[in-house]
Design a protein around this motif. Structure first.
Motif, PDB file in Angstrom:
ATOM      1  N   LEU A   1       6.752   4.045   7.598  1.00 59.28           N
ATOM      2  CA  LEU A   1       7.354   2.146   7.354  1.00 59.28           C
ATOM      3  C   LEU A   1       5.894   1.328   7.725  1.00 59.28           C
ATOM      4  N   ILE A   2       5.262   1.408   8.735  1.00 62.95           N
ATOM      5  CA  ILE A   2       4.236   0.766   9.794  1.00 62.95           C
ATOM      6  C   ILE A   2       3.579   0.502   8.367  1.00 62.95           C
ATOM      7  N   GLU A   3       3.127   1.411   8.007  1.00 62.94           N
ATOM      8  CA  GLU A   3       2.205   1.416   7.135  1.00 62.94           C
ATOM      9  C   GLU A   3       2.123   1.248   5.814  1.00 62.94           C
ATOM     10  N   ALA A   4       3.311   0.858   5.158  1.00 60.75           N
ATOM     11  CA  ALA A   4       4.088  -0.097   4.372  1.00 60.75           C
ATOM     12  C   ALA A   4       3.620  -0.865   4.583  1.00 60.75           C
ATOM     13  N   VAL A   5       4.619  -1.623   6.038  1.00 65.03           N
ATOM     14  CA  VAL A   5       4.212  -3.051   6.010  1.00 65.03           C
ATOM     15  C   VAL A   5       3.494  -3.746   6.523  1.00 65.03           C
TER      16      VAL A   5
ATOM     17  N   ARG B   1      13.872  -3.356   1.330  1.00 65.57           N
ATOM     18  CA  ARG B   1      13.921  -3.830  -0.314  1.00 65.57           C
ATOM     19  C   ARG B   1      13.818  -2.165  -0.643  1.00 65.57           C
ATOM     20  N   LEU B   2      12.753  -1.565   0.022  1.00 60.85           N
ATOM     21  CA  LEU B   2      13.017   0.339  -0.120  1.00 60.85           C
ATOM     22  C   LEU B   2      13.884   0.963  -0.747  1.00 60.85           C
ATOM     23  N   VAL B   3      15.755   0.285   0.139  1.00 60.42           N
ATOM     24  CA  VAL B   3      17.256   0.750  -0.531  1.00 60.42           C
ATOM     25  C   VAL B   3      17.656  -0.116  -1.664  1.00 60.42           C
TER      26      VAL B   3
END
Length: 737
Positions: free
Chosen positions: A430-434, A467-469
């Motif tokens: 998640l951190i990388e995606a952010v 957003r992912l959910v």
């Protein structure tokens, strides 16, 4: 071992003055053929992993740089050396000597596939379609049939994302026809596809067709892929594992694809043919038996979806009189689905939790109707007292309303959660995606970040999680990175639930919702049999009041399959639209009078009509709110309430012998407070001012707006709302054939 000719400008490394940067020899120039193959495959795998971890920009940069490096070596013009010199020639010879599938071209095509998939996820649809089309042409010239098919698949996905559905469906259909048509002596000799790729194309095509409502075409496209994937799974050991439990393995790569195809095919069967419930149940049973025990590629969300659909099908089979013990199967499956949906592995999917609760409520509606009607040895249950099925329905509706509030809080009030989640240890994915989302946002034209405008990491992480959910239902089961997305959502939910009290309190159930035991299933509303009400003098079960006076419990649900009799209504709809989508209302409404029985049941509406009525209620409420204390004329509000009651009651039956009067909407006393025409001569000719609305009417319209929301409903005590809904729903239920 690169020879450097100092007479030419073919210099790879040279001595420079101290303090300056030394040039580094490119690993591509020094690699042997086997090393170059390993390096190219490693770069492609790295790009695939980055894309799976929701970092498409980094994956695109990695794959693009490697593909350009291979192109430069193949052209004899690698960076840092003279074109077509000794170093460039040796690198080109090494590339030509690579033996991998169809030579070095396969390495380059793999990288370009990753580039196209990354562009698709980045939303650069036009670039993705152009790249996929040009690379498909190149793959065709090179004889790389598998890569040509893969590029056509990516181009079709890009077309569907861009809204060009006809092009996407035509591309999918052509691909499936090419891959499933048996080869003949006069054919083109195309190799058969891998079962995994065939399943991916068929599953993606079926998901798109199901969204468009063409369940029959979806089922037809899934049949050959399901048979091929099942045979492949059996060849990899599934046949022995089914016969000998000790031989089970969760690492069969084909079983995960088979489960997804079975789930989609069952979904298509139940939508296209309501009479084929037994076939749908067989498909779901097969998928359920494979999940967990024969594959580790499924997750809690998949388990919950399969169990919920199995319970729904069993309930419909029971209603149609099919099967012997379907009610027990339905109850067990839905209870299992609820437990899976509330688990951390499903990211505590609130929409799925609500759907499971309302399916359980729908299962007990017939018994609740019998209890409300007083079928059995006791009187009608006005409260009702000791109504086990009604109590279970009411509990499900209350929990479903709570799940809807949690869903809205999670989707629209995430800042409150973010402010309390500063100490959360976020998953690395998640951190990388952010970080990548922020970098892409800053690089977009007109979105440069202002000085000192950094946003707290927790707020960015929570927004990305929301957003992912929200994307999970649209991602489906066969999209690239679908499994990784579900795993990231589950890990983020677990991290928030373990460290953020605001998230747990506002957005999560503390545990799986507990429901009271249900009542007697075997009730017959026509013959008066059954024992839905407690007989007089029976004190074996303590009496509990299930519904308060003036209570309204009503929730909307999108049905998993077409409700009974909906096809007839679609054909006879007033606007002639045969594709109107149904939405079901499950309700238990008190009469507000102890002498009158409550009304319970399930009714089907057109979701478009419900949304239109919700907009009208919102407009009327805004008009009253803007009027303030002055209000508007009560006659206008009364006319609107009558219209709302007519909407709830539904159209009258077509048979004139069964015509009925419309529901009477109780209105407040509108008589002339001055005595009307009985005044004296001094008041003759003076008209009394018309009665106006009050703040209570605004509150009533707010309740009506909540009730008319197809994604929610209303649960609470509201005598005014109860007085409108009870007679209308009672007449709608009484007119049911």
């Amino acid at each position: 071992d690169v020879d450097v000719d100092v007479d030419e400008e073919d210099v790879v490394a040279k001595e420079v003055e101290e303090g300056e940067t030394r040039r580094v020899i490119s690993p591509w120039l020094c690699a042997t053929p086997s090393q170059m193959s390993i390096l190219a495959r490693a770069k492609a795998s790295l790009a695939e992993v980055l894309r799976a971890r929701n970092r498409p920009k980094a994956a695109f940069d990695e794959a693009t740089a490697t593909a350009r490096e291979l192109e430069a070596i193949g052209d004899g013009r690698p960076e840092g050396v003279a074109p077509n010199g000794d170093a460039a020639s040796k690198a080109r010879d090494a590339l030509r000597a690579v033996a991998h599938v169809r030579g070095s071209h396969a390495l380059w095509l793999n990288l370009r596939v990753e580039c196209a998939l990354c562009l698709l996820e980045l939303g650069q649809i036009d670039r993705c379609r152009d790249l996929a089309s040009s690379c498909a042409t190149a793959a065709d010239r090179l004889g790389a049939t598998d890569h040509r098919r893969l590029f056509r698949y990516v181009a079709a996905r890009a077309a569907a994302t861009a809204g060009d559905v006809e092009t996407a469906l035509a591309s999918y259909d052509a691909l499936l026809r090419e891959m499933t048509t048996p080869q003949t002596p006069g054919g083109d000799g195309s190799p058969p596809p891998t079962p995994e790729f065939l399943a991916t194309v068929a599953g993606t095509n079926a998901e798109l067709l199901l969204r468009l409502g063409d369940a029959s075409a979806a089922e037809a496209s899934l049949e050959p892929a399901t048979a091929t994937t099942r045979a492949h799974a059996r060849a990899l050991g599934l046949a022995e594992a089914l016969l000998y439990p000790d031989a089970r393995s969760v690492h069969n790569p084909a079983v995960g694809y088979l489960v997804g195809l079975l789930l989609l095919r069952a979904d298509a069967v139940r939508r296209s043919s309501p009479g084929r419930l037994a076939e749908c149940a067989t498909l779901l049973d097969e998928a359920s038996s494979l999940c967990g025990s024969h594959t580790a590629a499924t997750d809690a969300r998949t388990h919950a979806t399969i169990a919920m659909l199995r319970g729904h099908v069993a309930g419909r089979m029971r209603a149609r009189g099919q099967g012997g013990d379907e009610r027990t199967i339905a109850e067990a499956s839905l209870t299992k689905a609820l437990a899976w949906a509330t688990s951390p592995g499903a990211a505590h999917d609130r929409r799925l939790i609500r759907a499971c609760l309302l399916e359980i409520a729908s299962l007990h509606v017939p018994a609740a109707e019998a209890e409300a009607a007083g079928i059995g040895g006791g009187p009608p249950a006005a409260s009702p007292d000791d109504a086990k099925a009604t109590a279970r329905v009411v509990a499900c509706l209350r929990h479903a309303a709570k799940a809807a509030k949690m869903r809205d809080a999670f989707e629209h009030e995430s800042r409150i959660v973010a402010d309390a989640a500063s100490s959360t240890e976020w998953p690395a994915a998640l951190i990388e995606a952010v970080a990548e989302e922020e970098a892409a946002r800053e690089a977009a034209p007109g979105h440069a970040k202002l000085d000192d405008a950094d946003v707290a990491r927790a707020r960015l992480a929570v927004a990305s999680f929301v957003r992912l959910v929200g994307r999970l239902p649209a991602i489906g089961y066969f999209a690239p990175g679908a499994r990784s997305a579900r795993e990231t959502a589950a890990a983020t939910h677990s991290a928030l639930a373990s460290s953020c009290d605001a998230y747990k309190q506002r957005c999560c159930f503390a545990e799986t919702p507990e429901l009271p035991p249900g009542g007697d299933w075997d009730v017959d509303l026509t013959s008066g049999g059954g024992n839905g009400a407690r007989a007089e003098g029976d004190a074996s079960v303590p009496i509990t009041t299930v519904i308060e006076d003036g209570a309204v419990h009503a929730q909307w649900i999108e049905p998993a399959s077409e409700p009974p009799g909906w096809g007839r209504r679609a054909k006879t709809s007033s606007d002639g639209d045969a594709r109107c989508n149904p939405v079901c209302l499950i309700f238990v409404v008190s009469s507000g009078d102890e002498a009158v029985a409550a009304v319970a049941g399930e009714a089907s509406f057109d979701v478009g009509e419900v949304r239109a009525m919700q907009r009208e209620v919102r407009t009327m409420r805004k008009e009253l709110a803007d009027a303030g204390e002055a209000g508007v004329e009560r006659a206008k509000l009364n006319a609107f309430l009558r219209k709302f009651a007519d909407f709830v009651e539904g159209p009258p039956p077509p048979d004139p012998k069964r015509a009925r009067s419309r529901s009477q909407v109780p209105t407040r006393d509108t008589e002339d407070p001055a005595g009307g025409d009985d005044g004296d001569g001094d008041g003759a000719g003076d008209e009394a001012p018309p009665p106006m609305t009050t703040a209570e009417d605004v509150s009533l319209l707010s309740a009506l707006e909540a009730f008319a929301s197809p994604e929610g409903g209303y649960c609470g005590v509201n005598p005014a709302l109860c007085a409108i809904l009870h007679p209308a729903l009672a007449k709608r239920r009484a007119s049911r054939p």
